[in-house]
Design an enzyme around this catalytic site. Structure first.
Site, PDB file in Angstrom:
ATOM      1  N   GLU A 113       5.837  -7.444  -8.024  1.00 53.76           N
ATOM      2  CA  GLU A 113       5.127  -7.023  -9.232  1.00 53.76           C
ATOM      3  C   GLU A 113       5.955  -5.963  -9.951  1.00 53.76           C
ATOM      4  OE1 GLU A 113       0.567  -7.865  -8.922  1.00 53.76           O
ATOM      5  OE2 GLU A 113       1.002  -5.815  -8.339  1.00 53.76           O
TER       6      GLU A 113
ATOM      7  N   HIS B   5       0.580  -1.628  -3.276  1.00 51.73           N
ATOM      8  CA  HIS B   5       0.486  -1.898  -4.715  1.00 51.73           C
ATOM      9  C   HIS B   5       1.045  -0.683  -5.469  1.00 51.73           C
ATOM     10  CE1 HIS B   5      -1.160  -2.651  -8.683  1.00 51.73           C
ATOM     11  NE2 HIS B   5      -1.315  -3.909  -8.305  1.00 51.73           N
TER      12      HIS B   5
ATOM     13  N   ASN C  74      -6.769  -9.630  -7.925  1.00 51.02           N
ATOM     14  CA  ASN C  74      -6.944  -8.208  -7.579  1.00 51.02           C
ATOM     15  C   ASN C  74      -7.887  -7.598  -8.610  1.00 51.02           C
ATOM     16  OD1 ASN C  74      -6.764  -5.530  -6.960  1.00 51.02           O
ATOM     17  ND2 ASN C  74      -4.568  -5.326  -7.402  1.00 51.02           N
TER      18      ASN C  74
HETATM   19  P1  13P Z   1      -2.262  -7.601 -14.393  1.00 53.86           P
HETATM   20  O1  13P Z   1      -2.363  -9.060 -14.099  1.00 53.86           O
HETATM   21  O2  13P Z   1      -3.448  -7.024 -15.087  1.00 53.86           O
HETATM   22  O3  13P Z   1      -0.951  -7.262 -15.064  1.00 53.86           O
HETATM   23  O4  13P Z   1      -2.219  -6.854 -12.965  1.00 53.86           O
HETATM   24  C1  13P Z   1      -1.252  -7.211 -12.055  1.00 53.86           C
HETATM   25  C2  13P Z   1      -1.562  -6.519 -10.795  1.00 53.86           C
HETATM   26  O5  13P Z   1      -1.379  -5.335 -10.681  1.00 53.86           O
HETATM   27  C3  13P Z   1      -2.137  -7.339  -9.706  1.00 53.86           C
HETATM   28  O6  13P Z   1      -2.085  -6.669  -8.496  1.00 53.86           O
END
Ligand code: 13P
Length: 269
Positions: free
Chosen positions: A178, A106, A21
């Site tokens: 996440e 997200h 992403n």
């Molecule tokens: P990071 O890997 O920078 O923590 O981001 C995670 C994220 O939000 C991917 O969608």
């Protein structure tokens, strides 16, 4: 925290995913150069799907450049309406044929752009009707985590986002866990441990099983995202319920992203 035995009964599904992403980074030119580098280093792998998610402006030109045997594109967001007076928006109907995946719900979209479960549910439905695979993101805040509310939050986000998805279509959906408190962290203390992730992943699988049945639930890919890098990717990829990774910061550095892909291939073998 240990993983309850009732959650350990699902086998690893065959395919796994590494999704980068890029968030609001890279110009169109930089995106194209990055993709070229990635494409040169990657070999197509049957068991592993690699996806990158550039900004809207780069999607269309990159869709012409991309070698779909090696890489796929995802949108970072989309508008659930097909067409109409929605200034500044881009719909899944407009993205059809350009991307194969859509990141939906997200935490940055939920928090910074105030996307509600209703918006997210409509986006999941819109992506599906336009042949785009939704990657539905769920995750709790640090406060919710601290107060033991993780399962309630995850259940609400999951069922809220999927409530318009039929049993037939659920196999076309990917879920990404996440935890917001573990995103873009620079301290090890804030990294989610494999045990913590395993618990929540097991809970997600269990919730999907209650709604869609065991056979269907075990086929739904479950990704983890939150400060993934080449040092921790292997540990995360060997969590029994986890079928891939959603990578933010480390996906912006081509060499790190390639390392993560190589680690995933090794875990897959
Ligand atoms: P990071 O890997 O920078 O923590 O981001 C995670 C994220 O939000 C991917 O969608």
């Amino acid at each position: 925290m240990s993983t309850p035995a009732r959650f350990l009964c699902y086998n690893k599904i065959m395919k796994s995913y590494i999704v980068g992403n890029w968030k609001m980074n890279f110009s169109v030119g930089e995106s194209s150069v990055y993709l070229h580098k990635l494409s040169q280093k990657l070999r197509a792998s049957r068991g592993l799907t690699v996806v990158v998610s550039p900004s809207f402006v780069a999607l269309q030109p990159l869709s012409l450049q991309i070698d779909r045997k090696k890489l796929r594109l995802a949108a970072q967001a989309g508008n659930p309406h097909d067409f109409g007076a929605y200034t500044g928006a881009v719909s899944y109907t407009q993205l059809r044929g350009i991307v194969d995946y859509g990141i939906i719900g997200h935490s940055e979209r939920r928090q910074l752009f105030h996307e509600s479960d209703k918006d997210i549910r409509a986006s999941v439905a819109a992506a599906l009707r336009n042949q785009i695979t939704p990657i539905l993101c769920v995750g709790e805040t640090e406060t919710e985590h601290t107060f033991g509310e993780t399962e309630d939050v995850i259940r609400d986000q999951l069922l809220g986002g999927l409530s318009e998805v039929s049993t037939e279509d659920i196999s076309k959906v990917i879920i990404a866990y996440e935890p917001i408190w573990a995103i873009s962290t620079t301290t090890d203390a804030h990294l989610a441990s494999p045990d913590e992730i395993g618990d929540v992943a097991g809970f997600i699988r269990h919730t999907l099983k209650d709604t869609y049945g065991a056979a269907t639930a075990k086929e739904i890919p479950l990704l983890y995202g939150g400060s993934v890098n080449p040092s921790n990717a292997g540990g995360y990829l060997t969590i029994p319920e986890i079928n891939g990774l959603l990578v933010g910061g480390a996906s912006l550095i081509a060499d790190q992203f390639i390392d993560i892909i190589e680690i995933a291939k090794k875990v897959q073998d």
